[in-house]
Design a protein around this motif. Structure first.
Motif, PDB file in Angstrom:
ATOM      1  N   GLN A   7      -5.994 -11.371  -3.292  1.00  0.00           N
ATOM      2  CA  GLN A   7      -5.230 -11.113  -2.075  1.00  0.00           C
ATOM      3  C   GLN A   7      -4.991 -12.421  -1.317  1.00  0.00           C
ATOM      4  O   GLN A   7      -5.898 -13.241  -1.174  1.00  0.00           O
ATOM      5  N   GLY A  10      -6.207 -11.092   4.204  1.00  0.00           N
ATOM      6  CA  GLY A  10      -6.600  -9.695   4.431  1.00  0.00           C
ATOM      7  C   GLY A  10      -8.063  -9.504   4.121  1.00  0.00           C
ATOM      8  O   GLY A  10      -8.809 -10.464   3.955  1.00  0.00           O
ATOM      9  N   ARG A  11      -8.448  -8.255   4.014  1.00  0.00           N
ATOM     10  CA  ARG A  11      -9.867  -7.918   3.939  1.00  0.00           C
ATOM     11  C   ARG A  11     -10.572  -8.361   2.671  1.00  0.00           C
ATOM     12  O   ARG A  11     -11.791  -8.453   2.650  1.00  0.00           O
ATOM     13  N   ARG A  49       0.107 -10.273  -2.275  1.00  0.00           N
ATOM     14  CA  ARG A  49      -0.189  -9.058  -1.492  1.00  0.00           C
ATOM     15  C   ARG A  49      -0.938  -8.098  -2.394  1.00  0.00           C
ATOM     16  O   ARG A  49      -0.606  -7.946  -3.569  1.00  0.00           O
ATOM     17  N   ASP A  50      -1.929  -7.427  -1.843  1.00  0.00           N
ATOM     18  CA  ASP A  50      -2.776  -6.575  -2.689  1.00  0.00           C
ATOM     19  C   ASP A  50      -1.972  -5.488  -3.417  1.00  0.00           C
ATOM     20  O   ASP A  50      -2.220  -5.195  -4.578  1.00  0.00           O
ATOM     21  N   ASP A  51      -0.946  -4.951  -2.735  1.00  0.00           N
ATOM     22  CA  ASP A  51      -0.149  -3.860  -3.324  1.00  0.00           C
ATOM     23  C   ASP A  51       0.590  -4.293  -4.599  1.00  0.00           C
ATOM     24  O   ASP A  51       0.929  -3.477  -5.435  1.00  0.00           O
ATOM     25  N   ASN A  70      -8.746   1.773  -4.483  1.00  0.00           N
ATOM     26  CA  ASN A  70      -7.757   2.656  -3.867  1.00  0.00           C
ATOM     27  C   ASN A  70      -6.336   2.226  -4.249  1.00  0.00           C
ATOM     28  O   ASN A  70      -5.488   3.068  -4.555  1.00  0.00           O
ATOM     29  N   CYS A  90     -14.928   1.108   1.236  1.00  0.00           N
ATOM     30  CA  CYS A  90     -14.327   1.987   2.218  1.00  0.00           C
ATOM     31  C   CYS A  90     -14.145   3.350   1.563  1.00  0.00           C
ATOM     32  O   CYS A  90     -14.496   3.526   0.400  1.00  0.00           O
ATOM     33  N   LEU A 156      -7.549   4.954   4.870  1.00  0.00           N
ATOM     34  CA  LEU A 156      -8.828   4.302   4.589  1.00  0.00           C
ATOM     35  C   LEU A 156      -9.677   4.277   5.854  1.00  0.00           C
ATOM     36  O   LEU A 156      -9.157   4.093   6.956  1.00  0.00           O
ATOM     37  N   SER A 158     -13.540   2.687   7.277  1.00  0.00           N
ATOM     38  CA  SER A 158     -14.832   2.053   6.981  1.00  0.00           C
ATOM     39  C   SER A 158     -15.826   2.363   8.084  1.00  0.00           C
ATOM     40  O   SER A 158     -16.764   3.130   7.878  1.00  0.00           O
ATOM     41  N   SER A 159     -15.658   1.817   9.306  1.00  0.00           N
ATOM     42  CA  SER A 159     -16.619   2.148  10.360  1.00  0.00           C
ATOM     43  C   SER A 159     -16.294   3.492  11.014  1.00  0.00           C
ATOM     44  O   SER A 159     -17.150   4.128  11.614  1.00  0.00           O
ATOM     45  N   GLY A 160     -15.041   3.900  10.964  1.00  0.00           N
ATOM     46  CA  GLY A 160     -14.619   5.145  11.618  1.00  0.00           C
ATOM     47  C   GLY A 160     -14.102   4.907  13.031  1.00  0.00           C
ATOM     48  O   GLY A 160     -13.649   5.838  13.700  1.00  0.00           O
ATOM     49  N   SER A 161     -14.141   3.643  13.504  1.00  0.00           N
ATOM     50  CA  SER A 161     -13.752   3.422  14.902  1.00  0.00           C
ATOM     51  C   SER A 161     -12.247   3.588  15.130  1.00  0.00           C
ATOM     52  O   SER A 161     -11.829   4.006  16.206  1.00  0.00           O
ATOM     53  N   THR A 162     -11.437   3.302  14.101  1.00  0.00           N
ATOM     54  CA  THR A 162      -9.989   3.501  14.265  1.00  0.00           C
ATOM     55  C   THR A 162      -9.677   4.985  14.469  1.00  0.00           C
ATOM     56  O   THR A 162      -8.879   5.354  15.325  1.00  0.00           O
TER      57      THR A 162
HETATM   58  O1  PRT Z   1      -1.128  -7.967   3.170  1.00  0.00           O
HETATM   59  P1  PRT Z   1      -1.683  -7.062   2.151  1.00  0.00           P
HETATM   60  O2  PRT Z   1      -0.754  -5.976   1.699  1.00  0.00           O
HETATM   61  O3  PRT Z   1      -2.282  -7.840   1.006  1.00  0.00           O
HETATM   62  O4  PRT Z   1      -2.967  -6.376   2.841  1.00  0.00           O
HETATM   63  P2  PRT Z   1      -3.154  -4.912   3.446  1.00  0.00           P
HETATM   64  O5  PRT Z   1      -2.954  -5.008   4.901  1.00  0.00           O
HETATM   65  O6  PRT Z   1      -2.416  -3.888   2.666  1.00  0.00           O
HETATM   66  O7  PRT Z   1      -4.680  -4.645   3.086  1.00  0.00           O
HETATM   67  P3  PRT Z   1      -6.015  -4.953   3.905  1.00  0.00           P
HETATM   68  O8  PRT Z   1      -6.300  -6.409   3.911  1.00  0.00           O
HETATM   69  O9  PRT Z   1      -6.055  -4.230   5.193  1.00  0.00           O
HETATM   70  O10 PRT Z   1      -7.067  -4.213   2.918  1.00  0.00           O
HETATM   71  C1  PRT Z   1      -7.249  -4.629   1.623  1.00  0.00           C
HETATM   72  C2  PRT Z   1      -8.260  -3.705   0.958  1.00  0.00           C
HETATM   73  O11 PRT Z   1      -9.488  -3.733   1.691  1.00  0.00           O
HETATM   74  C3  PRT Z   1      -7.901  -2.227   0.947  1.00  0.00           C
HETATM   75  O12 PRT Z   1      -6.998  -1.897  -0.085  1.00  0.00           O
HETATM   76  C4  PRT Z   1      -9.263  -1.586   0.749  1.00  0.00           C
HETATM   77  O13 PRT Z   1      -9.582  -1.568  -0.623  1.00  0.00           O
HETATM   78  C5  PRT Z   1     -10.205  -2.534   1.481  1.00  0.00           C
HETATM   79  N1  PRT Z   1     -10.681  -2.004   2.777  1.00  0.00           N
HETATM   80  C6  PRT Z   1     -11.982  -1.856   3.129  1.00  0.00           C
HETATM   81  C7  PRT Z   1      -9.932  -1.603   3.817  1.00  0.00           C
HETATM   82  C8  PRT Z   1     -10.808  -1.181   4.824  1.00  0.00           C
HETATM   83  N2  PRT Z   1     -12.075  -1.359   4.371  1.00  0.00           N
HETATM   84  C9  PRT Z   1     -10.272  -0.687   6.080  1.00  0.00           C
HETATM   85  N3  PRT Z   1     -11.057  -0.318   6.955  1.00  0.00           N
HETATM   86  N4  PRT Z   1      -8.592  -1.562   4.022  1.00  0.00           N
HETATM   87  C10 PRT Z   1      -8.101  -1.132   5.196  1.00  0.00           C
HETATM   88  N5  PRT Z   1      -8.889  -0.690   6.225  1.00  0.00           N
HETATM   89  C11 PRT Z   1      -8.178  -0.278   7.462  1.00  0.00           C
HETATM   90  C12 PRT Z   1      -7.717   1.179   7.457  1.00  0.00           C
HETATM   91  O14 PRT Z   1      -6.455   1.292   6.834  1.00  0.00           O
HETATM   92  C13 PRT Z   1      -7.662   1.518   8.943  1.00  0.00           C
HETATM   93  O15 PRT Z   1      -6.470   1.061   9.530  1.00  0.00           O
HETATM   94  O16 PRT Z   1      -9.002  -0.404   8.592  1.00  0.00           O
HETATM   95  C14 PRT Z   1      -8.801   0.694   9.489  1.00  0.00           C
HETATM   96  C15 PRT Z   1     -10.028   1.554   9.532  1.00  0.00           C
HETATM   97  O17 PRT Z   1     -11.185   0.794   9.710  1.00  0.00           O
HETATM   98  P4  PRT Z   1     -12.397   1.360  10.587  1.00  0.00           P
HETATM   99  O18 PRT Z   1     -13.495   0.349  10.435  1.00  0.00           O
HETATM  100  O19 PRT Z   1     -11.920   1.442  12.006  1.00  0.00           O
HETATM  101  O20 PRT Z   1     -12.788   2.701  10.037  1.00  0.00           O
END
Ligand code: PRT
Ligand code: ZN
Length: 283
Positions: A7, A10-11, A49-51, A70, A90, A156, A158-162
């Protein structure tokens, strides 16, 4: 030369780079270009980009890639999952407004569910025989119920705060995900060999993280009990102490049973227990 896609930002970016570093692979990429070459390993790194990663690996533009499971499942490309990397954990879940009464999947019937994961969601709903409408959107899924775009979401967590800040509650977990290493199915022999070398290193790093090196002193009459707790890689190392009747024991203990083992060691009169992180471990 093996080509790996990771990637761009991003994460998963930091952990992917860290993993390569821990594998002893040094990159010449100071200022994030599209591509970097390793100095000391036959590896070229593409930042994407991951996608897009599953498609690139499928097409052979990249030979291997690091991506969330995912994304791998959503894109349904015919590529191999070769290693679970243990970071980027996640879950993909269905969430509904907090005030909604929710008992079971039946409550989703006829509802509109917003998601960016329509393939996985469709398969899940079909499998559970729930007839709901999937509304595919490209981002900000969590706000969809609040603005009247959908009744529920699949996203997705992870923490659930969103979810919490958007007045939603998680009601079904569809999938637990982590970053995985994927590979093209038709790698040349030469590339397979490089991949095997890389996997040996990744495995050494991961195994080391899951284990700790442990040193302790124990009375000789307890050694048998202690060995049963600490099988070690082959068997524990035992060195006699200057004090008669006592030995020093050195071994490896798994992170998962760590505290349980420590408690039992104390019962078996172990003293001076020292625990040290392991950098690499090849079994
Ligand atoms: O730019 P690009 O397309 O490469 O990145 P992206 O924005 O599509 O992906 P990115 O960086 O957000 O996430 C990359 C990968 O990280 C995901 O495909 C998951 O495999 C993994 N991952 C782990 C997560 C999370 N945790 C996560 N919490 N991806 C996204 N989230 C987002 C979720 O979509 C939501 O908006 O975080 C938010 C929820 O988080 P909590 O902690 O509030 O629950
Ligand atoms: Zn993405």
């Amino acid at each position: 030369m093996l080509k790996i896609a990771i990637q761009k930002s991003g994460r998963l970016y930091e952990d992917s780079i860290r993993l390569l570093k821990e594998c002893g692979i040094e990159l010449n990429n100071g200022n994030k270009q599209l591509k970097a070459v390793a100095f000391n390993f036959p590896l070229e790194v593409y930042f994407l980009r991951d996608d897009d990663i599953p498609q690139y690996v499928y097409d052979g533009v990249a030979d291997i890639g690091i991506v969330g499971e995912n994304v791998l499942l959503e894109k349904t490309k015919d590529i191999d999952l070769v290693y679970r990397l243990g970071f980027g954990r996640c879950r993909l879940s269905i969430a509904v407004p907090k005030a909604m009464q929710y008992e079971s999947l039946d409550d989703l019937r006829g509802l509109k569910i917003a998601t960016t994961y329509s393939t996985i969601l469709q398969e899940y709903l079909s499998q559970k025989q729930v007839n709901a409408e999937i509304h595919e959107i490209s981002g900000s899924v969590e706000i969809a119920p609040g603005i009247g775009l959908a009744d529920a979401i699949c996203d997705l967590v992870s923490s659930g705060s969103t979810l919490f800040t958007n007045g939603l509650k998680e009601v079904e977990v569809i999938l637990r995900s982590e970053a995985v290493l994927t590979a093209n199915k038709n790698l040349s022999e030469e590339k397979k060999q490089v991949l095997d070398k890389l996997l040996l290193r990744i495995n050494a790093v991961k195994t080391a993280k899951n284990n700790k090196y442990i040193l302790l002193n124990a009375p000789n009459h307890q050694l048998k009990n202690i060995f049963s707790l600490l099988p070690g890689m082959k068997s524990p190392t035992v060195v006699p102490l200057a004090e008669a009747g006592w030995s020093s024991v050195q071994s490896v203990v798994n992170e998962n049973d760590f505290w349980e083992v420590i408690e039992k060691l104390k019962q078996y009169e172990a003293q001076g227990i020292i625990v040290i992180p392991i950098e690499k471990m090849i079994v």
